[in-house]
Motif scaffolding. Sequence first.
Motif, PDB file in Angstrom:
ATOM      1  N   PRO A 117       0.928  -1.209  -0.114  1.00 25.01           N
ATOM      2  CA  PRO A 117      -0.079  -0.151  -0.328  1.00 25.01           C
ATOM      3  C   PRO A 117       0.545   1.302   0.075  1.00 25.01           C
ATOM      4  N   GLU A 118       0.093   2.306   0.180  1.00 27.97           N
ATOM      5  CA  GLU A 118       0.574   3.393   0.068  1.00 27.97           C
ATOM      6  C   GLU A 118       1.181   3.856   0.895  1.00 27.97           C
ATOM      7  N   GLY A 119       3.033   4.589   1.294  1.00 28.71           N
ATOM      8  CA  GLY A 119       3.109   4.776   2.228  1.00 28.71           C
ATOM      9  C   GLY A 119       3.765   3.495   3.109  1.00 28.71           C
ATOM     10  N   GLY A 120       3.384   2.562   2.494  1.00 28.44           N
ATOM     11  CA  GLY A 120       3.851   1.117   2.859  1.00 28.44           C
ATOM     12  C   GLY A 120       3.411   0.059   3.883  1.00 28.44           C
ATOM     13  N   SER A 121       2.120   0.700   4.723  1.00 26.86           N
ATOM     14  CA  SER A 121       1.343   0.384   6.346  1.00 26.86           C
ATOM     15  C   SER A 121       0.338  -0.960   5.836  1.00 26.86           C
ATOM     16  N   ASN A 122       1.655  -1.970   6.450  1.00 27.74           N
ATOM     17  CA  ASN A 122       0.409  -3.369   6.693  1.00 27.74           C
ATOM     18  C   ASN A 122       0.750  -4.373   7.278  1.00 27.74           C
ATOM     19  N   ALA A 123       0.198  -5.268   8.012  1.00 26.11           N
ATOM     20  CA  ALA A 123       0.154  -6.365   8.490  1.00 26.11           C
ATOM     21  C   ALA A 123       2.236  -5.917   9.574  1.00 26.11           C
ATOM     22  N   ALA A 124       2.866  -6.441   7.775  1.00 31.91           N
ATOM     23  CA  ALA A 124       4.714  -7.065   7.781  1.00 31.91           C
ATOM     24  C   ALA A 124       5.069  -5.325   8.748  1.00 31.91           C
ATOM     25  N   ALA A 125       4.803  -4.649   8.119  1.00 34.70           N
ATOM     26  CA  ALA A 125       5.775  -3.118   8.461  1.00 34.70           C
ATOM     27  C   ALA A 125       4.890  -2.917   9.928  1.00 34.70           C
ATOM     28  N   VAL A 126       3.731  -3.267  10.275  1.00 34.74           N
ATOM     29  CA  VAL A 126       3.569  -3.292  12.353  1.00 34.74           C
ATOM     30  C   VAL A 126       4.962  -4.035  12.527  1.00 34.74           C
ATOM     31  N   ARG A 127       4.576  -5.051  12.273  1.00 33.25           N
ATOM     32  CA  ARG A 127       5.605  -6.134  12.993  1.00 33.25           C
ATOM     33  C   ARG A 127       6.952  -5.503  12.708  1.00 33.25           C
ATOM     34  N   GLY A 128       7.729  -4.962  11.769  1.00 25.13           N
ATOM     35  CA  GLY A 128       9.418  -4.692  11.667  1.00 25.13           C
ATOM     36  C   GLY A 128       9.230  -2.864  12.670  1.00 25.13           C
ATOM     37  N   CYS A 129       7.902  -1.988  12.891  1.00 25.57           N
ATOM     38  CA  CYS A 129       7.490  -0.930  13.971  1.00 25.57           C
ATOM     39  C   CYS A 129       7.869  -1.469  14.589  1.00 25.57           C
ATOM     40  N   ALA A 130       7.450  -2.577  15.297  1.00 26.22           N
ATOM     41  CA  ALA A 130       7.251  -2.676  16.861  1.00 26.22           C
ATOM     42  C   ALA A 130       8.325  -3.257  17.721  1.00 26.22           C
ATOM     43  N   GLU A 131       9.368  -3.553  15.964  1.00 27.29           N
ATOM     44  CA  GLU A 131      10.668  -3.994  17.055  1.00 27.29           C
ATOM     45  C   GLU A 131      11.455  -2.602  17.537  1.00 27.29           C
ATOM     46  N   LEU A 132      11.085  -1.526  17.306  1.00 27.77           N
ATOM     47  CA  LEU A 132      11.454   0.137  17.775  1.00 27.77           C
ATOM     48  C   LEU A 132      11.696   0.027  19.648  1.00 27.77           C
ATOM     49  N   PRO A 133      10.169  -0.356  20.253  1.00 28.40           N
ATOM     50  CA  PRO A 133      10.718   0.602  21.773  1.00 28.40           C
ATOM     51  C   PRO A 133      12.140  -0.875  22.530  1.00 28.40           C
ATOM     52  N   PRO A 134      11.822  -1.857  22.408  1.00 25.65           N
ATOM     53  CA  PRO A 134      13.135  -2.426  22.755  1.00 25.65           C
ATOM     54  C   PRO A 134      14.576  -2.311  22.294  1.00 25.65           C
ATOM     55  N   GLU A 135      14.275  -0.676  21.322  1.00 30.57           N
ATOM     56  CA  GLU A 135      16.579  -0.776  21.397  1.00 30.57           C
ATOM     57  C   GLU A 135      15.922   0.731  21.771  1.00 30.57           C
ATOM     58  N   ILE A 136      15.140   1.124  22.780  1.00 33.70           N
ATOM     59  CA  ILE A 136      15.574   2.486  23.625  1.00 33.70           C
ATOM     60  C   ILE A 136      16.045   2.225  24.510  1.00 33.70           C
ATOM     61  N   ASP A 137      17.101   2.405  25.233  1.00 31.02           N
ATOM     62  CA  ASP A 137      17.845   2.255  25.936  1.00 31.02           C
ATOM     63  C   ASP A 137      18.361   3.353  27.391  1.00 31.02           C
ATOM     64  N   ILE A 138      17.503   3.636  27.158  1.00 28.73           N
ATOM     65  CA  ILE A 138      17.061   4.649  28.345  1.00 28.73           C
ATOM     66  C   ILE A 138      15.215   4.951  28.610  1.00 28.73           C
ATOM     67  N   ASP A 139      15.383   5.211  30.311  1.00 27.07           N
ATOM     68  CA  ASP A 139      13.912   5.528  31.004  1.00 27.07           C
ATOM     69  C   ASP A 139      13.346   6.168  30.127  1.00 27.07           C
ATOM     70  N   TYR A 140      12.107   5.680  30.075  1.00 22.05           N
ATOM     71  CA  TYR A 140      11.076   6.538  29.472  1.00 22.05           C
ATOM     72  C   TYR A 140       9.336   6.549  29.613  1.00 22.05           C
ATOM     73  N   ASP A 141       8.505   7.391  29.321  1.00 23.98           N
ATOM     74  CA  ASP A 141       6.912   7.356  29.608  1.00 23.98           C
ATOM     75  C   ASP A 141       6.254   7.296  28.548  1.00 23.98           C
ATOM     76  N   VAL A 142       6.557   7.974  27.503  1.00 26.35           N
ATOM     77  CA  VAL A 142       5.773   8.158  26.242  1.00 26.35           C
ATOM     78  C   VAL A 142       6.843   7.832  24.802  1.00 26.35           C
ATOM     79  N   VAL A 143       6.275   7.705  23.970  1.00 24.82           N
ATOM     80  CA  VAL A 143       7.134   7.347  22.946  1.00 24.82           C
ATOM     81  C   VAL A 143       6.411   8.101  21.940  1.00 24.82           C
TER      82      VAL A 143
END
Length: 278
Positions: A117-143
């Motif tokens: 789809p336009e913009g690349g947003s599909n189920a596979a893209a969601v799974r790829g973007c779900a890998e972002l939060p585990p890479e945050i290496d500081i304490d945080y409350d909101v992304v």
Amino acid sequence: MEELLDPALGQVRVFLMHDDNKRRKLKYNLGHRRLLTFGGAYSHHIRAVAQAGRLHGIETIGVIRGEEHLPLNPTLAFAASCGMTLTYLDRAAYRLKHTPEVQARLRERWGDVTILPEGGSNAAAVRGCAELPPEIDIDYDVVCCPVGTGGTLAGISAGLPEGRRALGFAVLKGAGFLAGEVARLQREAYGRTWTNWSLDLDHHFGGYARSTPALDRFAAEHRVEGVYVAKMLYGVLDLARRGAFAPGTRVVAVLTGQPSTSVAACGAPTGFDSGEPR
């Protein structure tokens, strides 16, 4: 990770995370021989798919909204140099690109293709973007992240640890429909939805690729891309000034891909990544 220092933040702390969300969206979409996707003449998504095709030996076809204009602009010239085949749909057909009828005609012409789809947003893209939060290496409350099609926000929300939340800033005017898109994408990817996210609709500055002198100054001051990132970052600071974040809140602001090619000023949005004058 760089911290944003601004007196307006008060006791709110904001950390800047540079991240290429286009790469994340494509990560699990590349196991195909031929990819066909859509975008405007200045689409960052078209550029990213073309580059990924060259790197991974995948044949790519870009269906561009509107008529062909020669010479090609820098975005389309880059895509063609990567080996992407460019074809065009008139505006009426482009608005129906998601329908079975239009996609059947495209398959009849281009054969066995996987359609993104336009913009690349599909189920596979969601799974790829779900890998972002585990890479945050500081304490945080909101992304926080900019939102064009909803895929990045849907994935970040799905990947958050318990007790954290995600806040997306729509870059489109009249983008209330994106709440439904985020939920739909999560269901397609995981069979469920999350309630740990929200969508800000008040910092679009007039619509997709629209701007104001204040936003232009802000983007220049902070040296960020203006179509997506500046709106999100401006929104974060504005909410902090107005007390929307509790004192002591730690915010990670995701600065999504920073393309070097500027996007032309656009009119009324179609709701997706078509960075082309409309």
